[in-house]
Write an enzyme that holds these catalytic residues in place. Structure first.
Site, PDB file in Angstrom:
ATOM      1  N   ALA A   9      -5.298  -3.892  -7.731  1.00 15.26           N
ATOM      2  CA  ALA A   9      -5.263  -4.237  -6.310  1.00 15.26           C
ATOM      3  C   ALA A   9      -4.557  -5.573  -6.060  1.00 15.26           C
ATOM      4  CB  ALA A   9      -6.680  -4.291  -5.748  1.00 15.26           C
ATOM      5  N   CYS A  10      -4.204  -6.288  -7.127  1.00 17.78           N
ATOM      6  CA  CYS A  10      -3.603  -7.620  -7.019  1.00 17.78           C
ATOM      7  C   CYS A  10      -2.096  -7.543  -7.237  1.00 17.78           C
ATOM      8  CB  CYS A  10      -4.245  -8.536  -8.061  1.00 17.78           C
ATOM      9  SG  CYS A  10      -3.431 -10.134  -8.254  1.00 17.78           S
ATOM     10  N   GLY A  11      -1.328  -8.033  -6.262  1.00 20.83           N
ATOM     11  CA  GLY A  11       0.130  -8.014  -6.363  1.00 20.83           C
ATOM     12  C   GLY A  11       0.645  -8.815  -7.542  1.00 20.83           C
ATOM     13  N   ARG A  14       0.081  -6.761 -10.611  1.00 24.35           N
ATOM     14  CA  ARG A  14       1.036  -5.644 -10.681  1.00 24.35           C
ATOM     15  C   ARG A  14       2.418  -6.133 -11.110  1.00 24.35           C
ATOM     16  NH1 ARG A  14      -1.521  -4.320  -5.737  1.00 24.35           N
ATOM     17  NH2 ARG A  14       0.301  -5.048  -4.582  1.00 24.35           N
TER      18      ARG A  14
END
Length: 137
Positions: A9-11, A14
């Protein structure tokens, strides 16, 4: 072997994962919210990074304030206990390679840990980074 403690969920997480993959590595991906590190692993990561628990304590989007973790008198042991009970408190992503272990914030920090870092990478926000840009910081 490359290991990433990842939150999909964390950019930032990712971006780091994609930089690792584009460097030719097939990392072991540990979604640490589903499979949290145990005490020995967390303490080992901290030791290898030369960090104290407060250095990797995530505040945003966590129960940090509700748990009173802003109290500077809290011991490292108390902070570790909080992280073990609430893994969301562990900042991410943490990456371990043969070159070392680091909290990869900003995401391009991972480039120094990779044997064959990508020459450039465009992050989700459109910023382009690469090893030369990381070295000049």
């Amino acid at each position: 072997m490359v290991t990433i403690y990842h939150n999909p969920a964390c950019g930032t997480s990712r971006n780091v994962l994609e930089m690792i993959r584009r460097s030719g590595e097939t990392p072991m991906v540990i979604e640490y919210l589903r499979t949290p590190p145990d005490r020995a692993t967390l303490l080992g990561l901290l030791d290898a990074m030369g960090k104290r628990p407060r250095d990797i304590l995530r505040r945003k989007g966590t129960p940090y304030a509700e748990l009173g973790l802003d109290d500077p008198a809290l011991s490292d042991a108390a902070l570790v206990e909080a992280m073990l009970a609430h893994p969301i408190l562990i900042e991410r992503p943490i990456v371990a390679t043969g070159r070392g272990i680091a909290l990869c914030r900003p995401s391009e920090t991972v480039l120094a840990l990779l044997d064959h870092p990508v020459p450039s990478f465009t992050k989700e926000d459109g910023e382009t980074v690469g090893p030369a840009a990381s070295a000049s910081r």
